[in-house]
Design a protein around this motif. Structure first.
Motif: not given
Ligand code: FES
Ligand code: FES
Length: 158
Positions: A26, A39-43, A45-50, A60, A62
């Motif tokens: 990421l 996208k960088n959401g949580c860094m 491994g929880e949100c999947g934005a990356c 993921n 990140c």
């Protein structure tokens, strides 16, 4: 700090990059290669934005070290459209109104692309399972699921 010279394919183009040992995929995409669609959401491994595709599988980014990607093929959201035409999933998500703030959208699209690549005509449960790692705080998922089904139909119609 130890650097590694890696070569990987990003959206079909091979690129060489020097990356420190601890840099994530990421961070490399966003900070070294200006692919800020990921996208960088949580860094964490929880949100999947990356989410990106790594050798065809959603990951993921990140949670993956850049150095692990030497020789790999990565697809980011910037690589989803082809020849100036949106991927059917992108068009369907626009048409259904499945995009609101859009922060989750790149990750959702790549997870859904991997799903349609392995299962061209998925049912609702299969779609929801494929998107379980992609958190969306806006849409409630109904329109996202509808969009994936619409894109599957579009692809079948060719
Ligand atoms: S930023 Fe990677 S899972 Fe949230
Ligand atoms: S559209 Fe806002 S988080 Fe999904």
């Amino acid at each position: 700090m130890t650097y590694h010279h890696i070569t990987l394919s990003i959206n079909g183009e091979w690129e060489s990059v020097d990356v420190p040992s601890q840099m994530t995929l990421l961070q490399m995409l966003r900070d070294k290669l200006a692919r800020t669609g990921t996208k960088n959401g949580c860094m964490a491994g929880e949100c999947g934005a990356c989410t990106v595709l790594l050798d065809g599988e959603p990951v993921n980014s990140c949670m993956v070290l850049a150095v692990e990607c030497d020789g790999a093929r990565v697809v980011t959201i910037e690589g989803l459209a082809h020849d100036g035409r949106l991927d059917p999933l992108q068009q369907a998500l626009i048409d259904t109104g499945g995009v609101q703030c859009g922060f989750c959208t790149p990750g959702v699209l790549l997870s859904a692309r991997a799903l349609l690549d392995r299962s061209p005509h998925p049912g609702d449960d299969e779609i929801r399972e494929a998107l379980v790692g992609n958190l969306c705080r806006c849409t409630g998922y109904l329109r996202i699921v509808e969009a994936v089904k619409d894109a599957a139909e579009m692809s079948l119609q060719g």
